[in-house]
Design an enzyme around this catalytic site. Structure first.
Site, PDB file in Angstrom:
ATOM      1  N   THR A  96      96.058  60.924 103.985  1.00  0.00           N
ATOM      2  CA  THR A  96      96.337  60.020 102.872  1.00  0.00           C
ATOM      3  C   THR A  96      96.977  60.791 101.726  1.00  0.00           C
ATOM      4  OG1 THR A  96      95.376  58.488 101.253  1.00  0.00           O
ATOM      5  CG2 THR A  96      93.898  60.167 102.139  1.00  0.00           C
ATOM      6  N   SER A  97      97.972  60.149 101.121  1.00  0.00           N
ATOM      7  CA  SER A  97      98.699  60.842 100.048  1.00  0.00           C
ATOM      8  C   SER A  97      97.937  60.775  98.732  1.00  0.00           C
ATOM      9  CB  SER A  97     100.074  60.190  99.868  1.00  0.00           C
ATOM     10  OG  SER A  97      99.920  58.815  99.616  1.00  0.00           O
TER      11      SER A  97
ATOM     12  N   VAL B 277     100.515  68.334 104.425  1.00  0.00           N
ATOM     13  CA  VAL B 277     100.928  68.738 103.082  1.00  0.00           C
ATOM     14  C   VAL B 277      99.659  69.052 102.289  1.00  0.00           C
ATOM     15  CG1 VAL B 277     102.013  67.862 100.960  1.00  0.00           C
ATOM     16  CG2 VAL B 277     102.912  67.187 103.194  1.00  0.00           C
TER      17      VAL B 277
ATOM     18  N   HIS C  28      91.864  47.853 102.734  1.00  0.00           N
ATOM     19  CA  HIS C  28      93.101  47.099 102.473  1.00  0.00           C
ATOM     20  C   HIS C  28      93.305  45.943 103.454  1.00  0.00           C
ATOM     21  CE1 HIS C  28      94.844  50.816 100.189  1.00  0.00           C
ATOM     22  NE2 HIS C  28      94.040  50.100  99.457  1.00  0.00           N
TER      23      HIS C  28
ATOM     24  N   ASN D  50      95.752  67.275 106.193  1.00  0.00           N
ATOM     25  CA  ASN D  50      97.083  66.719 105.917  1.00  0.00           C
ATOM     26  C   ASN D  50      98.109  67.834 106.147  1.00  0.00           C
ATOM     27  OD1 ASN D  50      99.386  65.537 104.397  1.00  0.00           O
ATOM     28  ND2 ASN D  50      97.861  64.089 103.655  1.00  0.00           N
TER      29      ASN D  50
ATOM     30  N   GLN E  73      92.148  53.013 104.802  1.00  0.00           N
ATOM     31  CA  GLN E  73      93.130  52.235 104.039  1.00  0.00           C
ATOM     32  C   GLN E  73      94.082  51.542 104.997  1.00  0.00           C
ATOM     33  OE1 GLN E  73      94.652  54.884 100.571  1.00  0.00           O
ATOM     34  NE2 GLN E  73      93.735  56.250 102.053  1.00  0.00           N
TER      35      GLN E  73
ATOM     36  N   ASP F  48      95.749  48.763 110.517  1.00  0.00           N
ATOM     37  CA  ASP F  48      95.719  48.721 111.988  1.00  0.00           C
ATOM     38  C   ASP F  48      94.258  48.762 112.463  1.00  0.00           C
ATOM     39  OD1 ASP F  48      94.777  51.478 112.512  1.00  0.00           O
ATOM     40  OD2 ASP F  48      96.745  52.140 111.820  1.00  0.00           O
TER      41      ASP F  48
ATOM     42  N   CYS G  90      94.101  22.972 105.120  1.00  0.00           N
ATOM     43  CA  CYS G  90      94.792  22.401 103.950  1.00  0.00           C
ATOM     44  C   CYS G  90      96.308  22.369 104.127  1.00  0.00           C
ATOM     45  CB  CYS G  90      94.430  23.195 102.693  1.00  0.00           C
ATOM     46  SG  CYS G  90      95.323  24.750 102.546  1.00  0.00           S
TER      47      CYS G  90
ATOM     48  N   CYS H  10      94.646  31.873 104.407  1.00  0.00           N
ATOM     49  CA  CYS H  10      95.521  30.845 103.824  1.00  0.00           C
ATOM     50  C   CYS H  10      95.963  31.283 102.422  1.00  0.00           C
ATOM     51  CB  CYS H  10      94.767  29.523 103.766  1.00  0.00           C
ATOM     52  SG  CYS H  10      95.738  28.238 102.970  1.00  0.00           S
TER      53      CYS H  10
HETATM   54  P1  NAD Z   1     100.903  57.281 102.691  1.00  0.00           P
HETATM   55  O1  NAD Z   1     102.018  56.818 103.545  1.00  0.00           O
HETATM   56  O2  NAD Z   1     101.030  57.200 101.219  1.00  0.00           O
HETATM   57  O3  NAD Z   1     100.615  58.806 103.023  1.00  0.00           O
HETATM   58  C1  NAD Z   1     100.525  59.269 104.336  1.00  0.00           C
HETATM   59  C2  NAD Z   1      99.964  60.673 104.281  1.00  0.00           C
HETATM   60  O4  NAD Z   1      99.775  61.086 105.625  1.00  0.00           O
HETATM   61  C3  NAD Z   1     100.892  61.698 103.620  1.00  0.00           C
HETATM   62  O5  NAD Z   1     100.133  62.483 102.702  1.00  0.00           O
HETATM   63  C4  NAD Z   1     101.376  62.552 104.789  1.00  0.00           C
HETATM   64  O6  NAD Z   1     101.586  63.909 104.415  1.00  0.00           O
HETATM   65  C5  NAD Z   1     100.203  62.419 105.743  1.00  0.00           C
HETATM   66  N1  NAD Z   1     100.540  62.641 107.153  1.00  0.00           N
HETATM   67  C6  NAD Z   1     101.717  62.417 107.795  1.00  0.00           C
HETATM   68  N2  NAD Z   1     101.619  62.759 109.087  1.00  0.00           N
HETATM   69  C7  NAD Z   1     100.326  63.188 109.283  1.00  0.00           C
HETATM   70  C8  NAD Z   1      99.614  63.684 110.406  1.00  0.00           C
HETATM   71  N3  NAD Z   1     100.188  63.793 111.622  1.00  0.00           N
HETATM   72  N4  NAD Z   1      98.318  64.042 110.235  1.00  0.00           N
HETATM   73  C9  NAD Z   1      97.720  63.931 109.012  1.00  0.00           C
HETATM   74  N5  NAD Z   1      98.354  63.489 107.922  1.00  0.00           N
HETATM   75  C10 NAD Z   1      99.655  63.105 108.047  1.00  0.00           C
HETATM   76  O7  NAD Z   1      99.614  56.520 103.203  1.00  0.00           O
HETATM   77  P2  NAD Z   1      98.255  56.127 102.479  1.00  0.00           P
HETATM   78  O8  NAD Z   1      97.784  57.256 101.638  1.00  0.00           O
HETATM   79  O9  NAD Z   1      97.402  55.565 103.549  1.00  0.00           O
HETATM   80  O10 NAD Z   1      98.647  54.951 101.459  1.00  0.00           O
HETATM   81  C11 NAD Z   1      99.649  53.992 101.660  1.00  0.00           C
HETATM   82  C12 NAD Z   1      99.202  52.541 101.943  1.00  0.00           C
HETATM   83  O11 NAD Z   1     100.013  52.034 102.984  1.00  0.00           O
HETATM   84  C13 NAD Z   1      97.810  52.339 102.402  1.00  0.00           C
HETATM   85  O12 NAD Z   1      97.235  51.519 101.462  1.00  0.00           O
HETATM   86  C14 NAD Z   1      97.876  51.613 103.723  1.00  0.00           C
HETATM   87  O13 NAD Z   1      97.186  50.378 103.646  1.00  0.00           O
HETATM   88  C15 NAD Z   1      99.300  51.272 103.921  1.00  0.00           C
HETATM   89  N6  NAD Z   1      99.820  51.593 105.296  1.00  0.00           N
HETATM   90  C16 NAD Z   1      99.031  51.426 106.416  1.00  0.00           C
HETATM   91  C17 NAD Z   1      99.518  51.763 107.670  1.00  0.00           C
HETATM   92  C18 NAD Z   1      98.617  51.566 108.876  1.00  0.00           C
HETATM   93  O14 NAD Z   1      97.792  50.670 108.890  1.00  0.00           O
HETATM   94  N7  NAD Z   1      98.736  52.399 109.920  1.00  0.00           N
HETATM   95  C19 NAD Z   1     100.797  52.272 107.820  1.00  0.00           C
HETATM   96  C20 NAD Z   1     101.588  52.406 106.663  1.00  0.00           C
HETATM   97  C21 NAD Z   1     101.069  52.066 105.408  1.00  0.00           C
HETATM   98 ZN    ZN Z   2      94.209  26.457 103.502  1.00  0.00          ZN
END
Ligand code: NAD
Ligand code: ZN
Length: 246
Positions: free
Chosen positions: A179-180, A206, A102, A204, A84, A87, A141, A110
């Site tokens: 992921t949460s 949590v 994502h 995770n 998701q 990066d 464009c 664009c």
């Molecule tokens: P989220 O922020 O909702 O959840 C992050 C999860 O990671 C939490 O459950 C947390 O407990 C857990 N976490 C924190 N530290 C950790 C560690 N050291 N090891 C393992 N787990 C750990 O993120 P999500 O579920 O990816 O959803 C949010 C959206 O935000 C995504 O769609 C994503 O595209 C976007 N996002 C991306 C980035 C990135 O590209 N690095 C950064 C921030 C948000």
């Molecule tokens: Zn364009």
């Protein structure tokens, strides 16, 4: 094996997760309000500045032991990464099969004609925190360029979602890392795996799921648990992975 990663896997590379409080000037902004097409329509320079700052953060970050262990495992069996994250830390760690649900910070498109410009290079001398920066224009464009990421209220890219679901329905084990599980439809991925008969392991700090006979939670940080777990199933042991499973 399929790995399903979220912002938590990149947290230990120094990239804040979605739910980490923002600091400094960006603390005044609500990311949920910056990451929408409406926000871009209303103030494209604010939104472009925010993504340039996030891009600068990502380009300074390095893949961590969890990204690296996953990439190493691909040498020993079929591994697909579904992320998701916007990066590129999985790719920079060496993973080749990475599905970005994502989108990606690397590829703007664009806002008007939706095309991706070829040979775009980011010039971001001022990508400091909190700056408004006018987005560049589309070479075809003259529309404004927007980040090539999926915003709140937008559909996931259809081809990526289809590839992800096929991979998940076909896997034996899904490891869901950092992921949460609250951003849908991506958050359905573990349920799709369970329904298809796979084992699902959540990693995770949590507890994010209720354990059952084919679903379990390993509670801890990605950089501790992923290398330790993968070393048990055949990764070459080196200093980084030679640790007991917590
Ligand atoms: P989220 O922020 O909702 O959840 C992050 C999860 O990671 C939490 O459950 C947390 O407990 C857990 N976490 C924190 N530290 C950790 C560690 N050291 N090891 C393992 N787990 C750990 O993120 P999500 O579920 O990816 O959803 C949010 C959206 O935000 C995504 O769609 C994503 O595209 C976007 N996002 C991306 C980035 C990135 O590209 N690095 C950064 C921030 C948000
Ligand atoms: Zn364009």
């Amino acid at each position: 094996m399929v790995f399903f990663s979220g912002a938590g896997i990149s947290a230990e590379s120094g990239i804040p997760t979605f739910r980490d409080p923002l600091t400094g000037l960006w603390a005044l902004q609500d990311p949920e309000k910056l990451e929408t097409a409406n926000a871009f329509r209303e103030d494209a320079a604010l939104v472009w500045g925010w993504y340039l700052w996030r891009r600068a953060q990502v380009s300074r970050a390095l893949p961590n032991a969890a990204h690296q262990a996953i990439a190493q495992l691909a040498g020993t069996r079929e591994v697909i990464v579904i992320t998701q994250n916007i990066d590129d830390l999985h790719e920079r760690a060496g993973s080749e099969q990475v599905i970005h649900l994502h989108g990606s910070l690397a590829q703007p498109k664009c806002f008007a004609c939706h095309r991706t410009p070829t040979a775009f290079s980011f010039e971001e001398p001022n990508a400091r925190e909190g700056l408004r920066i006018e987005p560049p224009r589309c070479p075809r464009c003259n529309g404004k360029l927007r980040p090539g990421v999926v915003w709140f209220g937008e559909q996931l890219p259809a081809a990526e979602w289809k590839r992800a679901v096929l991979a998940v329905k076909d896997c034996d084990v899904l490891l869901s890392i950092g992921t949460s599980g609250v951003v849908f439809p991506a958050a359905e991925i573990p349920t799709i795996a369970l329904r298809a008969g796979a084992y699902v392991v959540h990693i995770n700090p949590v507890q994010v799921a209720h354990p059952s006979n084919r679903e379990l939670c390993l509670v801890g940080r990605a950089t501790e648990i992923v290398p330790a777990l993968l070393s048990l199933i055949g990764l070459p042991i080196d200093d980084r992975v030679e640790r007991p499973v917590p």
